[in-house]
Design a protein around this motif. Structure first.
Motif, mmCIF file in Angstrom:
data_model
loop_
_atom_site.group_PDB
_atom_site.id
_atom_site.type_symbol
_atom_site.label_atom_id
_atom_site.label_comp_id
_atom_site.label_asym_id
_atom_site.label_seq_id
_atom_site.Cartn_x
_atom_site.Cartn_y
_atom_site.Cartn_z
ATOM 1 N N PRO A 1 19.788 -0.074 -77.174
ATOM 2 C CA PRO A 1 20.857 -1.072 -77.202
ATOM 3 C C PRO A 1 20.973 -1.776 -78.567
ATOM 4 C CG PRO A 1 19.011 -1.792 -75.803
ATOM 5 C CD PRO A 1 18.712 -0.392 -76.220
ATOM 6 N N GLY A 2 22.189 -2.258 -78.859
ATOM 7 C CA GLY A 2 22.393 -3.034 -80.088
ATOM 8 C C GLY A 2 22.670 -2.189 -81.308
ATOM 9 N N SER A 3 22.834 -0.891 -81.110
ATOM 10 C CA SER A 3 23.072 0.019 -82.226
ATOM 11 C C SER A 3 24.467 -0.189 -82.823
ATOM 12 C CB SER A 3 22.937 1.451 -81.715
ATOM 13 O OG SER A 3 22.913 2.364 -82.765
ATOM 14 N N SER A 4 24.604 0.063 -84.109
ATOM 15 C CA SER A 4 25.922 0.008 -84.746
ATOM 16 C C SER A 4 26.017 1.137 -85.776
ATOM 17 C CB SER A 4 26.144 -1.362 -85.383
ATOM 18 O OG SER A 4 25.120 -1.657 -86.299
ATOM 19 N N THR A 5 27.175 1.211 -86.421
ATOM 20 C CA THR A 5 27.423 2.316 -87.350
ATOM 21 C C THR A 5 26.808 2.032 -88.714
ATOM 22 O OG1 THR A 5 29.492 2.789 -86.236
ATOM 23 C CG2 THR A 5 29.248 3.670 -88.474
ATOM 24 N N ILE A 6 26.205 3.040 -89.290
ATOM 25 C CA ILE A 6 25.760 2.946 -90.679
ATOM 26 C C ILE A 6 26.428 4.096 -91.433
ATOM 27 C CG2 ILE A 6 23.611 4.254 -90.262
ATOM 28 C CD1 ILE A 6 22.269 2.423 -92.340
ATOM 29 N N GLY A 7 27.044 3.781 -92.544
ATOM 30 C CA GLY A 7 27.678 4.796 -93.364
ATOM 31 C C GLY A 7 26.819 5.078 -94.590
ATOM 32 N N VAL A 8 26.617 6.349 -94.880
ATOM 33 C CA VAL A 8 25.819 6.732 -96.050
ATOM 34 C C VAL A 8 26.600 7.720 -96.899
ATOM 35 C CG1 VAL A 8 23.650 7.746 -96.887
ATOM 36 C CG2 VAL A 8 23.676 6.467 -94.732
ATOM 37 N N TYR A 9 26.683 7.431 -98.168
ATOM 38 C CA TYR A 9 27.316 8.310 -99.159
ATOM 39 C C TYR A 9 26.203 8.777 -100.084
ATOM 40 C CZ TYR A 9 29.928 9.184 -103.549
ATOM 41 O OH TYR A 9 30.437 9.717 -104.697
ATOM 42 N N MET A 10 26.178 10.072 -100.373
ATOM 43 C CA MET A 10 25.097 10.600 -101.206
ATOM 44 C C MET A 10 25.650 11.626 -102.190
ATOM 45 S SD MET A 10 21.419 12.160 -99.923
ATOM 46 C CE MET A 10 20.827 10.628 -99.217
ATOM 47 N N MET B 1 25.459 2.718 -99.206
ATOM 48 C CA MET B 1 25.262 2.503 -97.773
ATOM 49 C C MET B 1 25.958 1.236 -97.300
ATOM 50 S SD MET B 1 21.401 3.097 -96.475
ATOM 51 C CE MET B 1 20.678 3.565 -98.031
ATOM 52 N N VAL B 2 26.474 1.275 -96.091
ATOM 53 C CA VAL B 2 27.095 0.103 -95.467
ATOM 54 C C VAL B 2 26.676 0.059 -94.003
ATOM 55 C CG1 VAL B 2 29.249 -1.034 -94.803
ATOM 56 C CG2 VAL B 2 29.130 0.210 -96.955
ATOM 57 N N GLY B 3 26.312 -1.125 -93.522
ATOM 58 C CA GLY B 3 25.994 -1.264 -92.112
ATOM 59 C C GLY B 3 25.621 -2.692 -91.776
ATOM 60 N N LYS B 4 25.538 -2.968 -90.484
ATOM 61 C CA LYS B 4 25.217 -4.331 -90.064
ATOM 62 C C LYS B 4 23.729 -4.619 -90.137
ATOM 63 C CE LYS B 4 29.108 -5.059 -86.889
ATOM 64 N NZ LYS B 4 29.928 -5.901 -87.764
ATOM 65 N N GLU B 5 22.915 -3.584 -90.171
ATOM 66 C CA GLU B 5 21.462 -3.779 -90.266
ATOM 67 C C GLU B 5 20.847 -2.561 -90.942
ATOM 68 O OE1 GLU B 5 20.037 -4.200 -86.230
ATOM 69 O OE2 GLU B 5 20.743 -2.215 -85.637
ATOM 70 N N GLY B 6 19.662 -2.792 -91.512
ATOM 71 C CA GLY B 6 18.883 -1.680 -92.048
ATOM 72 C C GLY B 6 19.423 -1.045 -93.312
ATOM 73 N N VAL B 7 20.268 -1.738 -94.040
ATOM 74 C CA VAL B 7 20.813 -1.185 -95.282
ATOM 75 C C VAL B 7 20.059 -1.720 -96.508
ATOM 76 C CG1 VAL B 7 22.837 -1.262 -96.808
ATOM 77 C CG2 VAL B 7 23.102 -0.649 -94.401
ATOM 78 N N ALA B 8 19.814 -3.032 -96.488
ATOM 79 C CA ALA B 8 19.298 -3.710 -97.691
ATOM 80 C C ALA B 8 17.989 -3.096 -98.196
ATOM 81 C CB ALA B 8 19.105 -5.194 -97.411
ATOM 82 N N HIS B 9 17.091 -2.736 -97.287
ATOM 83 C CA HIS B 9 15.818 -2.179 -97.733
ATOM 84 C C HIS B 9 15.803 -0.659 -97.692
ATOM 85 C CE1 HIS B 9 14.786 -6.288 -96.192
ATOM 86 N NE2 HIS B 9 14.560 -6.360 -97.476
ATOM 87 N N ARG B 10 16.686 -0.077 -96.888
ATOM 88 C CA ARG B 10 16.750 1.381 -96.820
ATOM 89 C C ARG B 10 17.082 1.970 -98.182
ATOM 90 N NH1 ARG B 10 18.869 2.054 -91.474
ATOM 91 N NH2 ARG B 10 17.587 3.613 -90.436
#
Lengths: 403, 403
Positions: free
Chosen positions: B325-334, B348-357
């Motif tokens: 639960p609580g999942s959202s979209t993360i976009g990754v360009y490489m 990268m763009v997303g509501k969570e897990g982008v800043a340190h990824r």
């Protein structure tokens, strides 16, 4: 599964990624569930199985993949076969646990073990407001972890009203008809349900009986192309070993990414696209209550055992910039090799920014980067997500002084 | 500062990391605030300054550090000097903005520019429930960014009721005594306050007048030891250039970590410990409302300009595991180089897990890693923080197919 078990309203079937029918119908795979593979005959390239009706079936192969996984270790002690004594590995285990909690009005759970699964499950069970006690034989909590970081984790677990009894070896589980009792030398824990989470072991008997070479902890030994000691037989997943990118030696770390990646690599190899896997860095992360706990690479004990001359450092930093609201403590442990200068491992604990932060040193381990090089990396900074000098860079700078 | 400006109850002085007195008293540094350095005479090794009383002072040096920073670009157009037209760089700017909002009962703000500062400020001002409109000349929003990722950011900004007018070039700011008007060719924005956030430029005039070599965008050219074209003069911070670890060429990316790291490196170099800095990977992250936006390395246009033959991919994945639960979209360009196989950049763009990824590919860029090697890295997995195959690995696998 722990996250699903935490929520009585959710169906465990939600976790099924792909059903057997999809393999059969959409992919045309002759998927024989309800069959027990009993023997492999490498000389005639045949698997001998028993079907649901108890009849013997033979399946011939050109190439064979053994992906038998791992199963929970269950101590050979009295009472571990009592109703209400659970392990958690298969989907069926999850179903059994959820049903047992409801059917038996479970209020108190004793967990034997304090590893990843035990900790994830203690969070799940507390989310259902059950009383949870945990017990393990060794006095040290998370023995692979730097002690001051492990203390942060222990504090988080205890703050969430889980009673922890490290240093107590379980002798038996007893039942008085109404409830269960986990019996140690000088301790008895009363519980309505007992979860045994003391680790897993590879399901390698089939491979062993077929004469295949076993490796560390009796896992099936495979090369970088996932081939066993028999050129027509591959193995991957939790039953097989892998190379460790830091030591260059074999290791057995049964985790999901390697298992999944191994499956794809075998598919490539048996269909003619040659693939070799580099190996694992020993990256692992888990969440327990509001804490994220992560590791990659070696700790200093492991480093020493592999012939490195480790220096280590542990630092505390903040998860957000100076004066940014909502900041909390992040602990970072870092190990380097004083001989070669190489980065050997990192551990981290904190309420935010740990789970993905550990990927950076994981990549550095794959690249064989020196601590000095890592300390110069251009890591992301913005006030809501960390200080200008990332906690990992602070650790690297401190570690360099010791090296 | 944007995060502080968002909260009228917080004092901007909270942001001061170290006061002038600490440098003077605890560190014994002859810190002369209120002095304007007007000229450097490299031949006699003297800095000529004017003190607060307007008197000339000479400061002799053995080694000199120019750390003059950058300043906001302010277009040379009518009305940009009106009261209520603001920039945000110095602490004093922040004070001025906070005071102006309160003293003038500001309700509507026009922001000229749509870069990092503009976006952080639009969030801060919306947090204070102000009406915000943004305008910029080029039609493309975040032009350095992959278009589908930029569209995710634009949507987030618009969902937060910020009106965006890309493709409108500002001609003048006018005042009618009651309010301001940002005037474009075919658009007029009424506002009580205007924030000019169209970028910064290096404060390099002092260096230029001293005959020092300037580099890209008129930043002060320095070598890896932060030395300028004069062997006794160093420069670092937002006024100085640096090497880019992907291109090996000079770049000017004025961000905090490099500035801070450069300060330490100069201190080491002038006190006798030889330090060279590897360079920057162009890693940057910002938060805008609930989105995290990050980049490292090059996009394909930049890659092409530096002689690479880029292939690129953009994927969408989930921030948490299947069914968590609580999942959202993360976009990754490489982006990777088809010639060498090297990884060149990630966005990268997303509501969570982008800043340190984004730190993981940043480390990979420092290591000169190939996309293939990166695709094999052992990244962290646990259901609350990502799918088994990290979104970056999904992107790398897709990119490999194109390479």
């Amino acid at each position: 599964m722990p996250y699903n078990i935490a929520d009585p309203g959710r169906d465990l079937d939600d976790l099924i990624v792909r059903r057997a029918e999809v393999f059969r119908q959409k992919q045309g795979i002759d998927l024989r569930t309800g069959h027990l593979a009993e023997q492999i005959d490498p000389s005639s390239k045949v698997v001998i199985a028993r079907n649901a009706e108890g009849n013997r079936e033979e399946v011939a192969y050109d190439k064979l993949l053994i992906a038998t996984g791992a199963r929970p270790v269950v101590p050979d002690l009295p009472g571990f076969d009592l109703p209400g004594v659970m392990t958690l590995k298969e989907l069926e285990d999850g179903r059994r646990i959820k049903a047992y909690i409801e059917d038996h009005h479970v209020r108190r759970v004793a967990i034997i073990g304090m590893g990843y699964i035990a900790l994830e499950m203690c969070e799940a069970l507390r989310a259902r407001d059950l009383e949870v006690a945990m017990v393990k034989p060794r006095p040290r909590f998370l023995p692979w972890m730097n002690e001051s970081l492990a203390a942060m984790v222990k504090e988080e677990v205890e703050e969430n009203k889980v009673t922890m009894y490290p240093g107590h070896e379980i002798k038996a589980i007893e039942s008085d008809g109404k409830g269960l009792r986990a019996v140690c030398e000088d301790l008895e824990l009363e519980a309505d349900m007992v979860l045994v989470a003391v680790g897993v072991k590879p399901c390698s008997e089939l491979a062993e009986n077929a004469g295949l070479e076993l490796g560390i902890k009796r896992s099936i030994s495979v090369d970088r192309s996932l081939r066993t000691s028999n050129e027509h037989i591959y193995s991957t997943g939790d039953c097989a070993d892998s190379y460790h990118v830091v030591t260059g030696r074999k290791t057995w770390i049964p985790l999901a990414l390697r298992a999944n990646r191994g499956g794809w690599a075998v598919a490539d190899n048996v269909t003619g696209k040659r693939v070799e896997l580099d190996g694992v860095a020993g990256t692992a992360v888990f969440k327990v209550f509001d804490l994220q706990v992560a590791r990659t690479g070696l700790n200093s004990d492991e480093a020493r055992a592999y012939g490195f001359e480790p220096a280590e450092v542990v630092i505390q930093a903040r998860t957000r910039a100076h004066a940014h609201p909502g900041s909390s403590t992040i602990g970072v442990y870092m190990v380097g090799d004083t001989k070669s200068g190489r980065l050997l491992g990192v551990q981290m604990v904190g309420k935010e920014g740990v789970a993905h932060r550990v990927d950076a040193p994981a990549v550095a381990l794959h690249a064989g980067m020196a601590v000095d090089e890592f300390s110069q990396t251009d890591l992301a900074y913005t006030p809501p997500f960390g200080p200008t000098w990332d906690p990992m860079l602070i650790a690297a700078n401190q570690l360099l002084k010791k090296m």
